[in-house]
Design a protein around this motif. Sequence first.
Motif, PDB file in Angstrom:
ATOM      1  N   MET A  14      -1.572   1.890  -1.667  1.00  0.00           N
ATOM      2  CA  MET A  14      -2.913   1.290  -1.730  1.00  0.00           C
ATOM      3  C   MET A  14      -3.149   0.437  -0.484  1.00  0.00           C
ATOM      4  O   MET A  14      -2.213   0.070   0.231  1.00  0.00           O
ATOM      5  CB  MET A  14      -3.075   0.444  -2.992  1.00  0.00           C
ATOM      6  CG  MET A  14      -2.239  -0.802  -3.034  1.00  0.00           C
ATOM      7  SD  MET A  14      -2.572  -1.735  -4.558  1.00  0.00           S
ATOM      8  CE  MET A  14      -1.918  -3.340  -4.072  1.00  0.00           C
ATOM      9  N   SER A  15      -4.435   0.139  -0.246  1.00  0.00           N
ATOM     10  CA  SER A  15      -4.779  -0.757   0.856  1.00  0.00           C
ATOM     11  C   SER A  15      -4.575  -2.202   0.388  1.00  0.00           C
ATOM     12  O   SER A  15      -4.333  -2.448  -0.800  1.00  0.00           O
ATOM     13  CB  SER A  15      -6.231  -0.515   1.270  1.00  0.00           C
ATOM     14  OG  SER A  15      -7.076  -0.707   0.145  1.00  0.00           O
ATOM     15  N   VAL A  16      -4.724  -3.140   1.290  1.00  0.00           N
ATOM     16  CA  VAL A  16      -4.537  -4.560   0.933  1.00  0.00           C
ATOM     17  C   VAL A  16      -5.517  -4.968  -0.170  1.00  0.00           C
ATOM     18  O   VAL A  16      -5.204  -5.807  -1.018  1.00  0.00           O
ATOM     19  CB  VAL A  16      -4.712  -5.435   2.205  1.00  0.00           C
ATOM     20  CG1 VAL A  16      -4.793  -6.908   1.860  1.00  0.00           C
ATOM     21  CG2 VAL A  16      -3.562  -5.175   3.167  1.00  0.00           C
ATOM     22  N   ASP A  17      -6.690  -4.335  -0.204  1.00  0.00           N
ATOM     23  CA  ASP A  17      -7.671  -4.647  -1.250  1.00  0.00           C
ATOM     24  C   ASP A  17      -7.514  -3.734  -2.479  1.00  0.00           C
ATOM     25  O   ASP A  17      -8.437  -3.627  -3.294  1.00  0.00           O
ATOM     26  CB  ASP A  17      -9.102  -4.608  -0.695  1.00  0.00           C
ATOM     27  CG  ASP A  17      -9.425  -3.323   0.067  1.00  0.00           C
ATOM     28  OD1 ASP A  17      -8.506  -2.728   0.646  1.00  0.00           O
ATOM     29  OD2 ASP A  17     -10.600  -2.910   0.064  1.00  0.00           O
ATOM     30  N   GLY A  18      -6.350  -3.125  -2.623  1.00  0.00           N
ATOM     31  CA  GLY A  18      -6.027  -2.434  -3.880  1.00  0.00           C
ATOM     32  C   GLY A  18      -6.650  -1.058  -4.064  1.00  0.00           C
ATOM     33  O   GLY A  18      -6.643  -0.525  -5.164  1.00  0.00           O
ATOM     34  N   LYS A  19      -7.179  -0.475  -2.973  1.00  0.00           N
ATOM     35  CA  LYS A  19      -7.857   0.827  -3.106  1.00  0.00           C
ATOM     36  C   LYS A  19      -6.883   1.976  -2.809  1.00  0.00           C
ATOM     37  O   LYS A  19      -6.060   1.887  -1.890  1.00  0.00           O
ATOM     38  CB  LYS A  19      -9.037   0.937  -2.130  1.00  0.00           C
ATOM     39  CG  LYS A  19      -9.957  -0.264  -2.118  1.00  0.00           C
ATOM     40  CD  LYS A  19     -10.731  -0.410  -3.406  1.00  0.00           C
ATOM     41  CE  LYS A  19     -11.746  -1.538  -3.291  1.00  0.00           C
ATOM     42  NZ  LYS A  19     -12.351  -1.865  -4.574  1.00  0.00           N
TER      43      LYS A  19
END
Length: 214
Positions: A14-19
């Motif tokens: 995931m990306s840092v923003d949880g995506k």
Amino acid sequence: MHANRPNVIINCAMSVDGKLALPMRKQTRISSQDDMDRVYKLRSMCDAIIVGVGTILADDPGLVVKLDGKLSEHQPLRVVLDTNGRTPEGAEVLDDRATTLIAVGEDCTTKWAGAETIVCGKEKIDIKQLLEELKKRDIQKVLVEGGGETIWSFLHTKLVDDMYVFIGSMVIGGKDSPTLADGEGSPTSNEIIPLDLEEMRQMEGGILLHYRLM
Ligand SMILES: NC(=O)c1ccc[n+]([C@@H]2O[C@H](COP(=O)([O-])OP(=O)(O)OC[C@H]3O[C@@H](n4cnc5c(N)ncnc54)[C@H](OP(=O)(O)O)[C@@H]3O)[C@@H](O)[C@H]2O)c1
């Protein structure tokens, strides 16, 4: 070891923003090569890989093991949660590089040339029942690779032992981008899923977190 079900490991990037992907569920590369190599090793240690049909439709993954760039001899069983038979003919998961099991709902009549089907539930695939069936087939360890709805269902049913999350050093953004755990979420704080952090490791392109389910 569990008597009635295999060991269950979740893995995702995931990306840092949880995506997990771009808005509109479009796939994007979050893992580094280092992390991909780790995922192939992890797959090679498992007897089955599970994904939801949303991942099949969005990414068309092959779900095979490649070691040193070559198709490995041991290929885990590929399992798709697909209540209504939406896996398209021609999907990579139906090719002959590995065997495939599609878990369908009671009302589904679809059959695929490249896969066995198993009926498990009605409105959604009954995860507990599916895991019990896999255990009967001598599947000892499964890897759940996504997407967000599927990961949520496994976490929510508490039928998970370990979770690996690679956090790529990037922000994707977008309220419609799929996240690590979609589905309905926890309605009250009593239902939040607690995790025990086992290890964290800096890797090329991000950080790997290993959690145990409490
Ligand atoms: N970054 C990563 O590591 C990673 C990995 C995998 C996927 N992805 C991304 O994740 C996205 C897809 O995720 P998603 O959440 O849309 O789909 P998903 O979790 O792959 O599949 C969800 C679908 O599976 C079916 N299903 C059947 N039984 C289920 C159950 N008990 N629990 C949950 N689902 C069940 C449902 O469709 P029916 O009702 O029709 O059966 C449901 O809509 C894509 O954008 C993909 O790129 C990212």
